[in-house]
Design a protein around this motif. Structure first.
Motif, PDB file in Angstrom:
ATOM      1  N   ARG A 354      12.851  14.614  39.583  1.00  0.00           N
ATOM      2  CA  ARG A 354      12.181  14.566  40.898  1.00  0.00           C
ATOM      3  C   ARG A 354      10.688  14.810  40.746  1.00  0.00           C
ATOM      4  O   ARG A 354       9.866  14.115  41.351  1.00  0.00           O
ATOM      5  CB  ARG A 354      12.813  15.595  41.843  1.00  0.00           C
ATOM      6  CG  ARG A 354      12.009  15.848  43.120  1.00  0.00           C
ATOM      7  CD  ARG A 354      12.835  16.518  44.200  1.00  0.00           C
ATOM      8  NE  ARG A 354      13.458  17.757  43.783  1.00  0.00           N
ATOM      9  CZ  ARG A 354      13.002  18.973  44.111  1.00  0.00           C
ATOM     10  NH1 ARG A 354      11.894  19.116  44.817  1.00  0.00           N
ATOM     11  NH2 ARG A 354      13.659  20.044  43.722  1.00  0.00           N
ATOM     12  N   PHE A 355      10.317  15.775  39.925  1.00  0.00           N
ATOM     13  CA  PHE A 355       8.910  16.117  39.753  1.00  0.00           C
ATOM     14  C   PHE A 355       8.185  15.058  38.925  1.00  0.00           C
ATOM     15  O   PHE A 355       7.045  14.702  39.224  1.00  0.00           O
ATOM     16  CB  PHE A 355       8.790  17.500  39.109  1.00  0.00           C
ATOM     17  CG  PHE A 355       9.291  18.593  40.001  1.00  0.00           C
ATOM     18  CD1 PHE A 355       8.441  19.202  40.907  1.00  0.00           C
ATOM     19  CD2 PHE A 355      10.615  18.998  39.966  1.00  0.00           C
ATOM     20  CE1 PHE A 355       8.899  20.207  41.757  1.00  0.00           C
ATOM     21  CE2 PHE A 355      11.086  19.991  40.805  1.00  0.00           C
ATOM     22  CZ  PHE A 355      10.225  20.594  41.705  1.00  0.00           C
ATOM     23  N   GLY A 356       8.842  14.547  37.889  1.00  0.00           N
ATOM     24  CA  GLY A 356       8.234  13.480  37.107  1.00  0.00           C
ATOM     25  C   GLY A 356       7.974  12.244  37.942  1.00  0.00           C
ATOM     26  O   GLY A 356       6.917  11.596  37.826  1.00  0.00           O
ATOM     27  N   THR A 357       8.920  11.906  38.823  1.00  0.00           N
ATOM     28  CA  THR A 357       8.735  10.746  39.701  1.00  0.00           C
ATOM     29  C   THR A 357       7.571  10.959  40.653  1.00  0.00           C
ATOM     30  O   THR A 357       6.761  10.046  40.884  1.00  0.00           O
ATOM     31  CB  THR A 357      10.025  10.480  40.488  1.00  0.00           C
ATOM     32  OG1 THR A 357      11.064  10.115  39.573  1.00  0.00           O
ATOM     33  CG2 THR A 357       9.834   9.355  41.497  1.00  0.00           C
ATOM     34  N   GLU A 358       7.456  12.159  41.214  1.00  0.00           N
ATOM     35  CA  GLU A 358       6.344  12.431  42.135  1.00  0.00           C
ATOM     36  C   GLU A 358       4.994  12.311  41.431  1.00  0.00           C
ATOM     37  O   GLU A 358       4.024  11.808  42.007  1.00  0.00           O
ATOM     38  CB  GLU A 358       6.507  13.826  42.739  1.00  0.00           C
ATOM     39  CG  GLU A 358       7.619  13.922  43.769  1.00  0.00           C
ATOM     40  CD  GLU A 358       7.396  12.955  44.919  1.00  0.00           C
ATOM     41  OE1 GLU A 358       6.504  13.198  45.754  1.00  0.00           O
ATOM     42  OE2 GLU A 358       8.103  11.927  44.968  1.00  0.00           O
ATOM     43  N   VAL A 359       4.912  12.772  40.195  1.00  0.00           N
ATOM     44  CA  VAL A 359       3.672  12.614  39.427  1.00  0.00           C
ATOM     45  C   VAL A 359       3.347  11.140  39.259  1.00  0.00           C
ATOM     46  O   VAL A 359       2.201  10.703  39.478  1.00  0.00           O
ATOM     47  CB  VAL A 359       3.795  13.307  38.057  1.00  0.00           C
ATOM     48  CG1 VAL A 359       2.623  12.927  37.149  1.00  0.00           C
ATOM     49  CG2 VAL A 359       3.862  14.818  38.215  1.00  0.00           C
ATOM     50  N   CYS A 360       4.329  10.339  38.887  1.00  0.00           N
ATOM     51  CA  CYS A 360       4.094   8.912  38.652  1.00  0.00           C
ATOM     52  C   CYS A 360       3.700   8.179  39.936  1.00  0.00           C
ATOM     53  O   CYS A 360       2.823   7.312  39.921  1.00  0.00           O
ATOM     54  CB  CYS A 360       5.334   8.275  38.032  1.00  0.00           C
ATOM     55  SG  CYS A 360       5.636   8.794  36.333  1.00  0.00           S
ATOM     56  N   LEU A 361       4.359   8.500  41.045  1.00  0.00           N
ATOM     57  CA  LEU A 361       4.004   7.854  42.318  1.00  0.00           C
ATOM     58  C   LEU A 361       2.564   8.161  42.698  1.00  0.00           C
ATOM     59  O   LEU A 361       1.827   7.273  43.168  1.00  0.00           O
ATOM     60  CB  LEU A 361       4.959   8.325  43.416  1.00  0.00           C
ATOM     61  CG  LEU A 361       6.373   7.745  43.376  1.00  0.00           C
ATOM     62  CD1 LEU A 361       7.310   8.535  44.285  1.00  0.00           C
ATOM     63  CD2 LEU A 361       6.367   6.268  43.761  1.00  0.00           C
ATOM     64  N   ALA A 362       2.144   9.410  42.498  1.00  0.00           N
ATOM     65  CA  ALA A 362       0.763   9.775  42.817  1.00  0.00           C
ATOM     66  C   ALA A 362      -0.222   9.052  41.913  1.00  0.00           C
ATOM     67  O   ALA A 362      -1.207   8.451  42.388  1.00  0.00           O
ATOM     68  CB  ALA A 362       0.587  11.283  42.690  1.00  0.00           C
ATOM     69  N   ALA A 364       0.148   6.294  40.169  1.00  0.00           N
ATOM     70  CA  ALA A 364       0.141   4.849  40.408  1.00  0.00           C
ATOM     71  C   ALA A 364      -0.635   4.491  41.665  1.00  0.00           C
ATOM     72  O   ALA A 364      -1.202   3.400  41.771  1.00  0.00           O
ATOM     73  CB  ALA A 364       1.575   4.331  40.513  1.00  0.00           C
ATOM     74  N   ALA A 365      -0.694   5.430  42.626  1.00  0.00           N
ATOM     75  CA  ALA A 365      -1.446   5.208  43.870  1.00  0.00           C
ATOM     76  C   ALA A 365      -2.904   5.635  43.734  1.00  0.00           C
ATOM     77  O   ALA A 365      -3.655   5.574  44.715  1.00  0.00           O
ATOM     78  CB  ALA A 365      -0.782   5.960  45.013  1.00  0.00           C
ATOM     79  N   GLY A 366      -3.277   6.109  42.549  1.00  0.00           N
ATOM     80  CA  GLY A 366      -4.666   6.481  42.314  1.00  0.00           C
ATOM     81  C   GLY A 366      -5.051   7.840  42.855  1.00  0.00           C
ATOM     82  O   GLY A 366      -6.229   8.106  43.092  1.00  0.00           O
ATOM     83  N   ARG A 367      -4.093   8.722  43.022  1.00  0.00           N
ATOM     84  CA  ARG A 367      -4.418  10.053  43.531  1.00  0.00           C
ATOM     85  C   ARG A 367      -3.835  11.143  42.628  1.00  0.00           C
ATOM     86  O   ARG A 367      -2.974  10.876  41.790  1.00  0.00           O
ATOM     87  CB  ARG A 367      -3.899  10.234  44.959  1.00  0.00           C
ATOM     88  CG  ARG A 367      -2.415  10.051  45.125  1.00  0.00           C
ATOM     89  CD  ARG A 367      -1.962  10.231  46.572  1.00  0.00           C
ATOM     90  NE  ARG A 367      -0.544   9.977  46.747  1.00  0.00           N
ATOM     91  CZ  ARG A 367       0.419  10.838  46.477  1.00  0.00           C
ATOM     92  NH1 ARG A 367       0.095  12.045  46.011  1.00  0.00           N
ATOM     93  NH2 ARG A 367       1.685  10.525  46.664  1.00  0.00           N
ATOM     94  N   THR A 368      -4.302  12.350  42.815  1.00  0.00           N
ATOM     95  CA  THR A 368      -3.812  13.495  42.063  1.00  0.00           C
ATOM     96  C   THR A 368      -2.512  14.005  42.690  1.00  0.00           C
ATOM     97  O   THR A 368      -2.399  14.057  43.915  1.00  0.00           O
ATOM     98  CB  THR A 368      -4.858  14.624  42.072  1.00  0.00           C
ATOM     99  OG1 THR A 368      -6.068  14.130  41.514  1.00  0.00           O
ATOM    100  CG2 THR A 368      -4.377  15.818  41.263  1.00  0.00           C
TER     101      THR A 368
END
Length: 472
Positions: A354-362, A364-368
């Motif tokens: 869950r946490f790894g996915t949230e990092v990747c989504l952020a 990929a969207a160009g945000r921290t």
């Protein structure tokens, strides 16, 4: 007068509930977590982006309900497009919630033969968050473009609503492969899977490929032990998951934040020891070949190859979860994968995803990533290490008690077996039937040889089984 003491009769079935209790496996969910789950299941949130037109399917073991992944494979010019939808658990498990706290306590779904102990309440993990067929679901959708050789040419991940078209099971899909009747979403799986395996071999990935010792329900409703080898379709499907994990790790490393699943390269002394052992077990090790290539070419049905694979386990030691935020890890790779790798494809069943996915989504969207995600990263190794330890202990105890239960009352019987390791007059043997792996004593034990062994101890209470080598 001395009263004789008779051994207690063997129980009618292995007591898996006692194993769960001994290792303090979490049982019921807290009331607050259940209330949150029920409310979310009644009205699960969905992203605005609609990808429900992609004809995804899920492929899992028979009877699965916690469906994390759905896939669609398509040609793209000379290459391919992999669409991989992962259940969006963060959409229903908010940071700081009761569900979040309980998931951190559990770490992962734990499977015992008679019961599944889920990471999240079943109303979510087997219902509103699971990628069940015909249902609109929130997902993190990975779009991975590959060139004609199976190398990554482009990656995107974003939240979207999806709808799986069908829930497929490995045995049925394997039959479709053999008949040449794979459905369109999976028609390219054998080709793409084979390409990805070729690239993994070139990277020096090390995969043991040893059969899993599993407890299964027998035809009469009791329990038995089998050595189960993955079907080809399972191996190819796993390559899609590994591909996604490699893409996730690349995103994290480029963004300077994330949590990797790491495994140091095999130690030179371990590789050298295995190379010296190869001739004695009839294993061909060509000049210049790496251990991964040698292992990939073995026939696991050959007793000598089975012993060699058992010895090769020393190559895969030191697995860890490695978080970073700023400075990159000194050792970011995973020796089994042959590249940096991150867990992101099983968030219904494993906390860290869950946490790894949230990092990747952020990223990929160009945000921290959000502060709550960043604050959780350094905590994950401890949580996952504890959960992994408990899972290993439970799985080993489940097998041990089943072995003892199957053999109880058969003391002094002789069985056919293969020696998989030995040191002086002690070693480990694997029976032909049932698939028991146990200690054995006796002079002359040699790895890779077929022997006959006599059962000395089968004690259900202590989960102990031991054999003695029969004279030729």
């Amino acid at each position: 007068m001395r009263v004789p003491r008779w051994p207690a009769p063997a129980p009618s079935a292995p007591d898996f509930a006692a194993v769960r209790a001994e290792f303090r496996v979490p049982d019921e969910f807290p009331v607050a977590a259940l209330a949150e789950a029920d409310a979310l299941a009644a009205a699960p949130p969905l992203p605005e982006l609609d990808a429900a037109d992609v004809p995804l399917v899920t492929v899992d073991p028979e009877g699965s309900r916690d469906l994390d992944q759905a896939v669609h494979l398509a040609a793209r010019g000379a290459g391919f497009r992999v669409t991989y939808a992962i259940a969006d658990v963060a959409a229903v498990v908010a940071l700081g919630s009761a569900l979040d706290a309980e998931a951190r306590r559990r770490g992962q779904t734990l499977y015992t033969p008679d019961r599944r102990v889920p990471l999240h309440p079943p109303v979510l993990s087997e219902g509103a968050a699971s990628l069940l067929p015909g249902q609109l679901r929130a997902a993190a959708v990975w779009t991975i473009d590959l060139d004609a050789d199976g190398e990554v040419a482009g990656v995107d991940v974003r939240r979207a609503r999806v709808r799986s078209r069908a829930q497929l099971a490995y045995p049925a899909v394997q039959e479709q492969v053999e008949r040449g009747t794979l459905p369109e979403p999976l028609a390219l799986l054998p080709r793409i899977g084979a390409l990805l395996r070729e690239r993994a071999a070139e990277r020096g990935a090390i995969e043991l490929g040893t059969p899993d010792q599993q407890v299964e329900r027998a035809a009469d409703g009791t329990w038995t032990l089998v050595n189960r080898q993955d079907l080809p379709v399972e191996t190819w499907n796993a390559e899609i998951s590994l591909l996604t994990g490699r893409c996730a790790a690349a995103l994290m490393l480029a963004g300077g934040i994330g949590v990797l699943r790491t495994l140091p390269p095999a130690r030179t002394e371990d590789v050298d020891r295995l190379r010296r052992l190869a001739p004695a077990l009839g294993v061909d090790w060509p000049e210049g070949a790496g251990p991964g290539a040698v292992l990939a070419g073995l026939d696991v049905a050959d007793p000598r190859a089975a012993a060699f694979l058992d010895e090769a386990a020393t190559l895969l030691r030191g697995a860890a979860y490695t978080p970073f935020d700023g400075a990159l890890p000194e050792q970011p790779g995973h020796g089994g994968v042959g590249a940096p790798y991150a867990h992101v494809t099983a968030p219904l069943r494993r906390l860290v995803d869950r946490f790894g996915t949230e990092v990747c989504l952020a990223l990929a969207a160009g945000r921290t990533p959000d502060d709550g995600i960043r604050a959780a990263l350094p905590l994950l190794p401890g949580l996952m290490t504890e959960s992994d330890r408990r899972t290993r202990e439970v799985e080993r105890a489940v097998v041990d008690v089943t072995e003892a239960w199957l053999l109880s009352g058969r003391e002094d019987q002789v069985f056919s077996a293969v020696v998989v390791d030995a040191d002086d007059a002690r070693g480990t043997v694997v029976l032909d039937d049932p698939a028991v792996r146990a200690r054995c004593t006796g002079a002359g034990l040699r790895p890779g040889t077929r022997v006959r062994v006599r059962l000395e101890v089968a004690d259900v209470a202590s989960r102990t089984v031991s054999f003695r080598l029969e004279a030729p």
